[in-house]
Design an enzyme around this catalytic site. Sequence first.
Site, mmCIF file in Angstrom:
data_model
loop_
_atom_site.group_PDB
_atom_site.id
_atom_site.type_symbol
_atom_site.label_atom_id
_atom_site.label_comp_id
_atom_site.label_asym_id
_atom_site.label_seq_id
_atom_site.Cartn_x
_atom_site.Cartn_y
_atom_site.Cartn_z
ATOM 1 N N ASN A 55 0.814 -1.221 0.000
ATOM 2 C CA ASN A 55 0.000 0.000 0.000
ATOM 3 C C ASN A 55 0.850 1.275 0.000
ATOM 4 O O ASN A 55 1.662 1.494 0.890
ATOM 5 C CB ASN A 55 -0.913 -0.023 1.239
ATOM 6 N N ARG A 165 -13.407 -5.480 16.101
ATOM 7 C CA ARG A 165 -12.420 -4.457 16.444
ATOM 8 C C ARG A 165 -13.148 -3.132 16.646
ATOM 9 O O ARG A 165 -14.005 -2.762 15.842
ATOM 10 C CB ARG A 165 -11.400 -4.340 15.306
ATOM 11 N N TYR A 177 -7.079 7.390 13.130
ATOM 12 C CA TYR A 177 -6.897 6.112 12.447
ATOM 13 C C TYR A 177 -8.089 5.185 12.735
ATOM 14 O O TYR A 177 -8.546 5.089 13.872
ATOM 15 C CB TYR A 177 -5.607 5.396 12.902
ATOM 16 N N ASP A 228 -6.787 -1.572 17.814
ATOM 17 C CA ASP A 228 -5.511 -1.338 17.120
ATOM 18 C C ASP A 228 -4.969 0.033 17.515
ATOM 19 O O ASP A 228 -5.583 1.063 17.227
ATOM 20 C CB ASP A 228 -5.756 -1.394 15.596
ATOM 21 N N HIS A 230 -2.117 1.126 16.425
ATOM 22 C CA HIS A 230 -1.447 1.584 15.203
ATOM 23 C C HIS A 230 -0.124 2.291 15.500
ATOM 24 O O HIS A 230 0.139 3.399 14.999
ATOM 25 C CB HIS A 230 -2.384 2.447 14.349
ATOM 26 N N GLU A 254 -3.408 -4.250 19.617
ATOM 27 C CA GLU A 254 -2.571 -4.444 18.421
ATOM 28 C C GLU A 254 -1.585 -3.296 18.230
ATOM 29 O O GLU A 254 -1.944 -2.135 18.445
ATOM 30 C CB GLU A 254 -3.516 -4.531 17.214
ATOM 31 N N GLU A 280 1.856 -6.720 11.450
ATOM 32 C CA GLU A 280 1.322 -6.552 10.094
ATOM 33 C C GLU A 280 2.353 -5.949 9.139
ATOM 34 O O GLU A 280 2.260 -6.168 7.935
ATOM 35 C CB GLU A 280 0.028 -5.729 10.103
ATOM 36 N N ARG A 301 0.930 -11.142 13.649
ATOM 37 C CA ARG A 301 0.049 -10.663 12.578
ATOM 38 C C ARG A 301 0.718 -10.614 11.197
ATOM 39 O O ARG A 301 0.195 -10.043 10.249
ATOM 40 C CB ARG A 301 -0.465 -9.259 12.942
ATOM 41 N N HIS A 330 -2.966 -10.071 9.377
ATOM 42 C CA HIS A 330 -3.467 -8.813 8.815
ATOM 43 C C HIS A 330 -4.420 -9.125 7.667
ATOM 44 O O HIS A 330 -4.142 -9.997 6.846
ATOM 45 C CB HIS A 330 -2.244 -8.042 8.295
ATOM 46 N N ASP A 334 -6.236 -3.492 1.739
ATOM 47 C CA ASP A 334 -5.107 -3.440 0.801
ATOM 48 C C ASP A 334 -4.518 -4.828 0.566
ATOM 49 O O ASP A 334 -3.611 -4.983 -0.253
ATOM 50 C CB ASP A 334 -4.033 -2.452 1.268
ATOM 51 N N GLU A 357 -8.083 -11.138 10.540
ATOM 52 C CA GLU A 357 -8.746 -9.852 10.292
ATOM 53 C C GLU A 357 -9.511 -9.920 8.972
ATOM 54 O O GLU A 357 -9.043 -10.516 8.001
ATOM 55 C CB GLU A 357 -7.689 -8.737 10.214
ATOM 56 N N TRP A 420 2.205 7.107 11.921
ATOM 57 C CA TRP A 420 0.794 6.996 11.534
ATOM 58 C C TRP A 420 0.269 5.623 11.858
ATOM 59 O O TRP A 420 0.906 4.642 11.748
ATOM 60 C CB TRP A 420 0.587 7.285 10.033
#
Length: 420
Positions: A55, A165, A177, A228, A230, A254, A280, A301, A330, A334, A357, A420
């Site tokens: 991605n 989630r 996010y 998550d 992130h 996560e 992920e 993941r 994951h 994407d 997921e 991010w």
Amino acid sequence: MTDRSLGAAAVARPWSHANPIVDAQVIVTCPGRNFVTLKITTADGTHGLGDATLNGREMAVVAYLTEHIIPTLIGRDAQKIEDTWQYLYRGAYWRGGPVGMTAIAAVDVALWDIKAKMAGMPLYQLLGGACRDGVTVYGHANGDTIEETVQEALKYRDMGYRAIRLQCGVPGLPSTYGVSRDKLFYEPAQTGLPVENQWSTPDYMRTVPQLFAAAREAFGWDVELLHDVHHRLTPIEAGRLGKDLEPYRPFWLEDATPAEDQAAFRTIRQHTTTPLAVGEIFSSIWSCKTLIEEGLIDYIRATVVHAGGISHLRRIALLADLHQVRTGCHGATDLSPVTMAAALHFGLSIPNFGIQEYMRHTDETDAVFPHAYGFQDGMLHPGEAAGLGVDIDETLAERYPYRRAYLPINRLRDGAMFNW
Ligand code: EZ4
Ligand code: CO
């Protein structure tokens, strides 16, 4: 045969039944979002698919495949999956990394697809057969507010999901996010230059426990709840959040902290019994070896597409099994239907599967990638078609040309770049 570029292994032996690769094409299509797919065709007319989508960096993998991998594939025996994997990994000298490992994954998955088609079996049978009835998945509920998120989560429960989630907006932050305008589909990558998000750790840390309290109030203990982070907390902040969430028994927390430093997870572990999931963005077993061997995580993941394909993910899962770590691959949008199918065959066949997921793809994407897998009773099953059970409609794919897109970036309120 004396072509040395193919190596000694290519010498014809009376007992060899080679099925050489005669063609390999990279197909880039954007049915709502970009997907890169490798299509390998063999001398006997079988074709196999591998997902090569990274991605926001899609064309780097396209170039890696087209310029550097495909010329070495033509003429190789498609049945030699492990040898081809080793050839591409060890043979590159500059090994590892997300671009290279995604490219190798695409080749690996396409070859597994071909092998299973040649055997006339769904891939999970070739991998050892089913260890369970289906692959339990978790869906994504999100909303701007806690109330809205809980309402969305109730819809998932009514659709049959047993694990959900939860992500919600943080008061004071314009966007967060995991929170989407479209409640059925979440797509963080956008065309144009990268969108800029804003972040505040203290505001976030106050919100998440309130979200979980409200969700437990609404659900009782009927469903598993996940979250998550992130990659946004320091280890000690993650320890605090994990501790604050303990009364609500999350299934996992996560990506609680960036995992470049695997030792950072020791700090989190010392402070909370909330189960931890990570991986992920991992490209190989080397990114999670310490995490697994020291029991610093509960779910790994890493995915088929970004961690070197089925051949390499199998190594990760085997190591994880030794240490009572389960998989939680994951499965965001994407990851194309080709990866989803591969993940389902894999998850069905390994002993230490944990959860998968699942973010649904759009109807346009599903039409470009017709597939045999389906959802029932909170689980996905890969179906009984030979191979992966996924194809690509190339005519339709052509109607959706590539569009450059980026994932967002994140800044603190003072403008400093953040994760991010
Ligand atoms: O941000 O797949 O758990 N899922 C995620 C995803 C990732 C995207 C990045 O491409 O973290 O939403
Ligand atoms: Co994630």
